[in-house]
Design an enzyme around this catalytic site. Sequence first.
Site, PDB file in Angstrom:
ATOM      1  N   HIS A 178       0.916  -1.228  -0.025  1.00 50.65           N
ATOM      2  CA  HIS A 178       0.203  -0.042   0.055  1.00 50.65           C
ATOM      3  C   HIS A 178       0.831   1.188  -0.072  1.00 50.65           C
ATOM      4  CE1 HIS A 178      -3.928   1.899   0.348  1.00 50.65           C
ATOM      5  NE2 HIS A 178      -3.091   2.838   1.053  1.00 50.65           N
ATOM      6  N   ALA A 179       0.402   2.288  -1.038  1.00 47.07           N
ATOM      7  CA  ALA A 179       1.671   3.298  -1.178  1.00 47.07           C
ATOM      8  C   ALA A 179       1.574   4.208  -0.050  1.00 47.07           C
ATOM      9  CB  ALA A 179       0.992   4.131  -2.453  1.00 47.07           C
TER      10      ALA A 179
ATOM     11  N   HIS B  91       0.075  11.876  -5.643  1.00 48.96           N
ATOM     12  CA  HIS B  91      -0.349  11.878  -4.237  1.00 48.96           C
ATOM     13  C   HIS B  91       0.616  11.872  -3.463  1.00 48.96           C
ATOM     14  CE1 HIS B  91      -3.477  11.074  -1.235  1.00 48.96           C
ATOM     15  NE2 HIS B  91      -2.433  10.279  -0.706  1.00 48.96           N
ATOM     16  N   GLU B  92       1.618  10.806  -3.352  1.00 46.88           N
ATOM     17  CA  GLU B  92       2.614  10.590  -2.618  1.00 46.88           C
ATOM     18  C   GLU B  92       3.762  11.786  -2.497  1.00 46.88           C
ATOM     19  OE1 GLU B  92       2.045   8.387  -0.259  1.00 46.88           O
ATOM     20  OE2 GLU B  92       0.652   7.258  -1.366  1.00 46.88           O
TER      21      GLU B  92
ATOM     22  N   HIS C 131       2.820  14.352  -0.198  1.00 46.80           N
ATOM     23  CA  HIS C 131       3.065  14.312   1.297  1.00 46.80           C
ATOM     24  C   HIS C 131       4.485  14.577   1.370  1.00 46.80           C
ATOM     25  CE1 HIS C 131      -0.470  12.280   2.402  1.00 46.80           C
ATOM     26  NE2 HIS C 131      -0.418  11.196   1.664  1.00 46.80           N
TER      27      HIS C 131
ATOM     28  N   GLU D  84      -3.695  15.040   2.709  1.00 46.84           N
ATOM     29  CA  GLU D  84      -3.789  13.934   1.789  1.00 46.84           C
ATOM     30  C   GLU D  84      -4.078  14.774   0.534  1.00 46.84           C
ATOM     31  OE1 GLU D  84      -3.452  10.997   1.870  1.00 46.84           O
ATOM     32  OE2 GLU D  84      -2.984  10.807   4.206  1.00 46.84           O
TER      33      GLU D  84
ATOM     34  N   HIS E  29      -6.684   0.679   5.626  1.00 48.05           N
ATOM     35  CA  HIS E  29      -6.570   1.546   6.816  1.00 48.05           C
ATOM     36  C   HIS E  29      -7.138   0.878   8.163  1.00 48.05           C
ATOM     37  CE1 HIS E  29      -6.077   3.384   2.842  1.00 48.05           C
ATOM     38  NE2 HIS E  29      -5.225   4.420   3.485  1.00 48.05           N
TER      39      HIS E  29
ATOM     40  N   TYR F 202      -9.491  11.387   3.934  1.00 50.84           N
ATOM     41  CA  TYR F 202      -9.501  11.301   2.489  1.00 50.84           C
ATOM     42  C   TYR F 202     -10.626  12.040   1.975  1.00 50.84           C
ATOM     43  CZ  TYR F 202      -5.807   8.028   3.363  1.00 50.84           C
ATOM     44  OH  TYR F 202      -4.286   7.203   3.776  1.00 50.84           O
TER      45      TYR F 202
HETATM   46  O1  X8Z Z   1      -4.143   5.389   1.176  1.00 47.89           O
HETATM   47  C1  X8Z Z   1      -4.289   6.332   0.320  1.00 47.89           C
HETATM   48  C2  X8Z Z   1      -2.916   6.739  -0.192  1.00 47.89           C
HETATM   49  C3  X8Z Z   1      -1.806   6.763   0.737  1.00 47.89           C
HETATM   50  S1  X8Z Z   1      -2.088   7.792   1.901  1.00 47.89           S
HETATM   51  C4  X8Z Z   1      -2.263   5.629  -1.288  1.00 47.89           C
HETATM   52  N1  X8Z Z   1      -5.373   6.743  -0.340  1.00 47.89           N
HETATM   53  C5  X8Z Z   1      -6.632   6.255   0.268  1.00 47.89           C
HETATM   54  C6  X8Z Z   1      -6.583   4.801  -0.259  1.00 47.89           C
HETATM   55  O2  X8Z Z   1      -5.941   4.261  -1.126  1.00 47.89           O
HETATM   56  O3  X8Z Z   1      -7.660   3.899   0.147  1.00 47.89           O
HETATM   57  C7  X8Z Z   1      -5.158   7.556  -1.423  1.00 47.89           C
HETATM   58  C8  X8Z Z   1      -6.810   7.731  -1.695  1.00 47.89           C
HETATM   59  C9  X8Z Z   1      -7.467   7.069  -0.552  1.00 47.89           C
HETATM   60 ZN    ZN Z   2      -1.668  10.005   1.235  1.00 51.31          ZN
END
Ligand code: X8Z
Ligand code: ZN
Length: 606
Positions: free
Chosen positions: A346-347, A376-377, A380, A404, A505, A515
């Site tokens: 997960h990024a 996105h990354e 941050h 975010e 998450h 988000y």
């Molecule tokens: O978790 C993330 C990022 C890392 S902060 C990749 N996002 C959420 C997800 O993947 O569920 C970005 C969009 C929503």
């Molecule tokens: Zn993020």
Amino acid sequence: MKTTPIAIAALSLAATLAVAAPAKQAKHKPTAAEAKAFVTKVNDELKNLWVRQSNADWIRNTYITDDTEQASTWANEATMAYLANAIKEAAQFDGVKVDAETGRMLYLLKVASTVPAPSDAKQREELASISAKLEGLYGKAKYCGKDGKGKCREILELTETMAKSRNYDELLDAWTGWHSTAVASKPLYERMVEISNEGAKEIGYKNVGDLWRSGYDMSPADFEKETNRLWDQLRPLYDQLHCYVRARLSKFYGADKVALDKPIPAHLLGNLWAQEWQNVYSLVEPYKVSTALDVDAGLKAQNYDPKKLVKLGESFFTSLGLDPLPATFWERSQFTKPQDREVVCHASAWDVTYNNDLRIKMCIKVNEEDLITVHHELGHDYYFHQYYMLPALYQQGANDGFHEAIGDTMALSVTPAYLKNLGLIQAVPTDEKGLINVQLKDALDKVAFLPFGLLIDQWRWDVFSGKIKPANYNAAWWALRKKYQGVDTPVARSESDFDPGAKYHIPANVPYTRYFLARILQFQFHRALCKTAGHTGPLHTCSIYGNKDAGAKLKAMLALGASKPWPEALYAMTGERQMDAGAMADYFAPLYTWLKEQNKGMTCGW
Ligand code: X8Z
Ligand code: ZN
């Protein structure tokens, strides 16, 4: 980055010392000067602990083993112990008239832990261990067929199937398969809720959800109202999008599979969690026009590799006058999935030493979705870069939604014109039909996400408050998904499933409302930066690429970190003090009109 047993021993010893040496409880009435000295000390000590923790977490995330989990558990334990202690100690300054900076830091300290630990050492140890295990289980999860004897597939492969396959049964298999991997984490999750709630109570919150909602410079109740207000502003747009997409999917899969008056089956939206729907664009494309929006093909044709994709992301930020990423970023980041070990794919973005040690950790696939995730990354990382000189407690976003939103704001300027300039698409759609195609594609990502962004924490807030009990975890999850998203499980589920646990998450305990806020804030930021850049036309035609004035505005807000309440940071960039979904609604105004026309005569809703 090596962890020898000696280094680990030193780490836990240092952490123990930090915990064992709190400032003496003042006997007299504490003074403002003592409060100031207290937060200075806390900033230094916390930074030390956070650096140790993120060092251990980085290693665990990029190399999951029992040993790396142990090292990260120890580091986490030390931080949790310190925080619990410091927060209790800070209570002595309640009612003392302190200067604004000290007051801000005392507040930030109180809301600094997302997973607070109780003072009982055994429970703390258990909580830290559970946290590492939960993320490890998620990172290592594989689906090896219904009987467990088939070819094993992990998240990247299942994600690919969900995105590309148009075969109902194949999608169902990938979907149920991935969700089945979460079952093992349910008992750990339940226990995590119990222990962390104890920790939250000890520092003065009703439960962990109450603590999470307290981090927005307003009361938890007001914050909840605020999220609902924003959602109400955009719900009509979502309802129209849902109605249109459902009708098109029904046409493709058949009304027996997608009924026109029911929620959409969750496995048909191109994503394991049905959180963003852009992967079904080809099924719902409004108009067949010659200007195809196939960025994936462009990336392939130009032989992009993961590093080149990241370079492209960086070039957007530098075009605004922000610094190039440091050399260490390129040496230390993880761009692709290593073949020889388990990692958390997960990024995420990091400043491991809280000192401009910027990195990203991704398992990049060269496609449009990951191009946007790279922006996105990097958002941050550029936030980290602008505030790394601040005291530790200020090294955060104005609120977590701001953090975010930054990279996504940049990605809003990745317009067809920008992509055409790079040769990644052939032509810029100019007519009405082309515009609607572009808007629908954007909406499948941005608008479709909104209810998902909201409901995850609706579930967790109720879990932490005890309103949702473990015996009801899964049913409550699906009730929310139905209510907000209008999606439903494609097969019967029971409480022996743990579907929330299949979303990163949840096991990783990352609050999610951030988000939801970010989806809305990014359009508000975009509107403000476009204004600074002198853009005059409709918002969806603006790109701030290359505009140094917009860059300066952005930089100034990022540099504030968390030093001011978020309305002030918002004001610095936008001249507004309230979050406003109006910018997003404006952006999608042409699409909204078009959708209503398309849906005429249909019964929308579920
Ligand atoms: O978790 C993330 C990022 C890392 S902060 C990749 N996002 C959420 C997800 O993947 O569920 C970005 C969009 C929503
Ligand atoms: Zn993020």
